[in-house]
Write a protein that holds these residues in place. Structure first.
Motif, mmCIF file in Angstrom:
data_model
loop_
_atom_site.group_PDB
_atom_site.id
_atom_site.type_symbol
_atom_site.label_atom_id
_atom_site.label_comp_id
_atom_site.label_asym_id
_atom_site.label_seq_id
_atom_site.Cartn_x
_atom_site.Cartn_y
_atom_site.Cartn_z
ATOM 1 N N TYR A 124 0.896 -1.185 0.065
ATOM 2 C CA TYR A 124 0.219 0.006 0.006
ATOM 3 C C TYR A 124 0.913 1.282 0.051
ATOM 4 O O TYR A 124 2.060 1.385 0.507
ATOM 5 C CB TYR A 124 -0.918 0.023 1.320
ATOM 6 C CG TYR A 124 -1.918 -1.207 1.163
ATOM 7 C CD1 TYR A 124 -3.384 -0.963 0.682
ATOM 8 C CD2 TYR A 124 -1.501 -2.326 1.877
ATOM 9 C CE1 TYR A 124 -4.166 -1.998 0.957
ATOM 10 C CE2 TYR A 124 -2.306 -3.466 1.824
ATOM 11 C CZ TYR A 124 -3.671 -3.291 1.522
ATOM 12 O OH TYR A 124 -4.438 -4.402 1.489
ATOM 13 N N PHE A 125 0.357 2.346 -0.400
ATOM 14 C CA PHE A 125 1.020 3.537 -0.548
ATOM 15 C C PHE A 125 0.310 4.744 -0.020
ATOM 16 O O PHE A 125 -0.839 4.782 -0.474
ATOM 17 C CB PHE A 125 1.643 3.874 -1.817
ATOM 18 C CG PHE A 125 2.694 5.081 -1.915
ATOM 19 C CD1 PHE A 125 4.097 4.759 -1.568
ATOM 20 C CD2 PHE A 125 2.606 5.946 -2.985
ATOM 21 C CE1 PHE A 125 4.622 5.951 -1.635
ATOM 22 C CE2 PHE A 125 3.295 7.080 -2.935
ATOM 23 C CZ PHE A 125 4.670 6.933 -2.453
ATOM 24 N N ASN A 126 0.833 5.680 0.593
ATOM 25 C CA ASN A 126 0.213 6.848 0.966
ATOM 26 C C ASN A 126 0.838 8.206 0.545
ATOM 27 O O ASN A 126 0.556 9.181 1.039
ATOM 28 C CB ASN A 126 0.100 6.907 2.469
ATOM 29 C CG ASN A 126 1.283 7.313 3.183
ATOM 30 O OD1 ASN A 126 2.325 7.253 2.645
ATOM 31 N ND2 ASN A 126 1.172 7.312 4.558
ATOM 32 N N LYS A 127 1.490 8.159 -0.562
ATOM 33 C CA LYS A 127 2.326 9.331 -1.170
ATOM 34 C C LYS A 127 3.569 9.779 -0.316
ATOM 35 O O LYS A 127 4.038 10.611 -0.812
ATOM 36 C CB LYS A 127 1.243 10.529 -1.435
ATOM 37 C CG LYS A 127 0.125 10.313 -2.067
ATOM 38 C CD LYS A 127 -0.716 11.646 -2.372
ATOM 39 C CE LYS A 127 -1.764 11.396 -3.420
ATOM 40 N NZ LYS A 127 -2.743 12.365 -3.588
ATOM 41 N N LEU A 166 5.691 8.233 12.011
ATOM 42 C CA LEU A 166 5.816 8.547 10.715
ATOM 43 C C LEU A 166 6.188 7.675 9.704
ATOM 44 O O LEU A 166 5.399 7.523 8.607
ATOM 45 C CB LEU A 166 6.822 9.579 10.625
ATOM 46 C CG LEU A 166 6.847 11.021 11.135
ATOM 47 C CD1 LEU A 166 8.083 12.001 11.246
ATOM 48 C CD2 LEU A 166 5.274 11.646 10.943
ATOM 49 N N ASP A 167 6.890 6.705 9.973
ATOM 50 C CA ASP A 167 7.502 5.748 8.796
ATOM 51 C C ASP A 167 7.563 4.310 9.510
ATOM 52 O O ASP A 167 7.537 4.016 10.897
ATOM 53 C CB ASP A 167 8.832 5.839 8.652
ATOM 54 C CG ASP A 167 9.118 7.293 7.904
ATOM 55 O OD1 ASP A 167 8.330 7.447 6.811
ATOM 56 O OD2 ASP A 167 9.923 8.035 8.148
ATOM 57 N N LEU A 218 -4.127 0.735 -2.268
ATOM 58 C CA LEU A 218 -3.534 -0.601 -2.406
ATOM 59 C C LEU A 218 -2.858 -0.428 -3.814
ATOM 60 O O LEU A 218 -3.412 0.089 -4.872
ATOM 61 C CB LEU A 218 -4.785 -1.583 -2.803
ATOM 62 C CG LEU A 218 -4.345 -2.963 -3.386
ATOM 63 C CD1 LEU A 218 -3.422 -3.632 -2.424
ATOM 64 C CD2 LEU A 218 -5.518 -3.756 -3.620
ATOM 65 N N ASP A 219 -1.338 -0.945 -3.555
ATOM 66 C CA ASP A 219 -0.565 -0.935 -5.049
ATOM 67 C C ASP A 219 -0.679 -2.444 -5.502
ATOM 68 O O ASP A 219 -0.287 -2.298 -6.822
ATOM 69 C CB ASP A 219 0.909 -0.665 -4.410
ATOM 70 C CG ASP A 219 1.082 0.975 -4.824
ATOM 71 O OD1 ASP A 219 0.403 1.698 -4.998
ATOM 72 O OD2 ASP A 219 2.190 1.358 -4.317
ATOM 73 N N GLY A 220 -0.827 -3.321 -4.990
ATOM 74 C CA GLY A 220 -0.916 -4.547 -5.634
ATOM 75 C C GLY A 220 -0.077 -5.498 -4.599
ATOM 76 O O GLY A 220 0.176 -5.094 -3.715
ATOM 77 N N ILE A 221 0.135 -6.801 -5.197
ATOM 78 C CA ILE A 221 0.865 -7.815 -4.571
ATOM 79 C C ILE A 221 2.282 -7.578 -4.564
ATOM 80 O O ILE A 221 2.873 -7.690 -5.948
ATOM 81 C CB ILE A 221 0.368 -9.228 -4.958
ATOM 82 C CG1 ILE A 221 -1.024 -9.370 -4.628
ATOM 83 C CG2 ILE A 221 1.276 -10.156 -4.270
ATOM 84 C CD1 ILE A 221 -1.760 -10.611 -5.010
ATOM 85 N N TYR A 227 3.341 -2.550 4.119
ATOM 86 C CA TYR A 227 3.234 -3.935 3.673
ATOM 87 C C TYR A 227 2.313 -4.652 4.789
ATOM 88 O O TYR A 227 2.924 -4.642 5.938
ATOM 89 C CB TYR A 227 4.536 -4.447 3.457
ATOM 90 C CG TYR A 227 5.530 -3.557 2.515
ATOM 91 C CD1 TYR A 227 5.404 -3.634 1.333
ATOM 92 C CD2 TYR A 227 6.496 -2.958 3.131
ATOM 93 C CE1 TYR A 227 6.045 -3.158 0.280
ATOM 94 C CE2 TYR A 227 7.185 -2.004 2.081
ATOM 95 C CZ TYR A 227 6.954 -2.365 0.939
ATOM 96 O OH TYR A 227 7.598 -1.491 -0.147
ATOM 97 N N THR A 228 1.467 -5.498 4.150
ATOM 98 C CA THR A 228 0.595 -6.207 5.185
ATOM 99 C C THR A 228 0.023 -7.483 4.422
ATOM 100 O O THR A 228 -0.047 -7.518 2.940
ATOM 101 C CB THR A 228 -0.392 -5.575 5.866
ATOM 102 O OG1 THR A 228 -1.110 -6.422 6.712
ATOM 103 C CG2 THR A 228 -1.413 -5.140 4.912
#
Length: 87
Positions: free
Chosen positions: A15-18, A62-63, A37-40, A23-24
């Motif tokens: 997943y990405f939030n800009k 934050l990270d 969601l970015d993908g697998i 990762y999960t």
């Protein structure tokens, strides 16, 4: 991390939030919190199997930080063992 599905493996989703990736093994098609969601990313084991080690997830507010060596990391709080991977 396997690039292809193998017996007993499950997807590790990216997943990405800009700002950072998250990762999960959890699948959230509409995203989770402010992550899309970015993908697998690949395939992992949900439980300990021979020759695998835990992949720990840490967060500092934050990270996220991911590590196969479970320990205390300055400024980061351990969140969970996300899955098991080969070293």
């Amino acid at each position: 991390l396997r690039s292809e599905k193998a017996p007993e493996t499950i997807p590790l989703y990216q997943y990405f939030n800009k700002r950072e990736h998250f990762y999960t093994v959890g699948y959230f098609p509409l995203g989770i919190e402010n992550y899309k969601l970015d993908g697998i990313l690949g395939y992992v084991y949900p439980n300990k199997t021979p020759e695998t080690v835990p992949l720990g997830r840490y967060f500092n507010g934050l990270d996220h930080y991911y590590e196969t060596y479970i320990a205390n990391y300055t400024g980061y709080k351990f969140e969970s063992i996300e899955c098991y991977v080969f070293t």
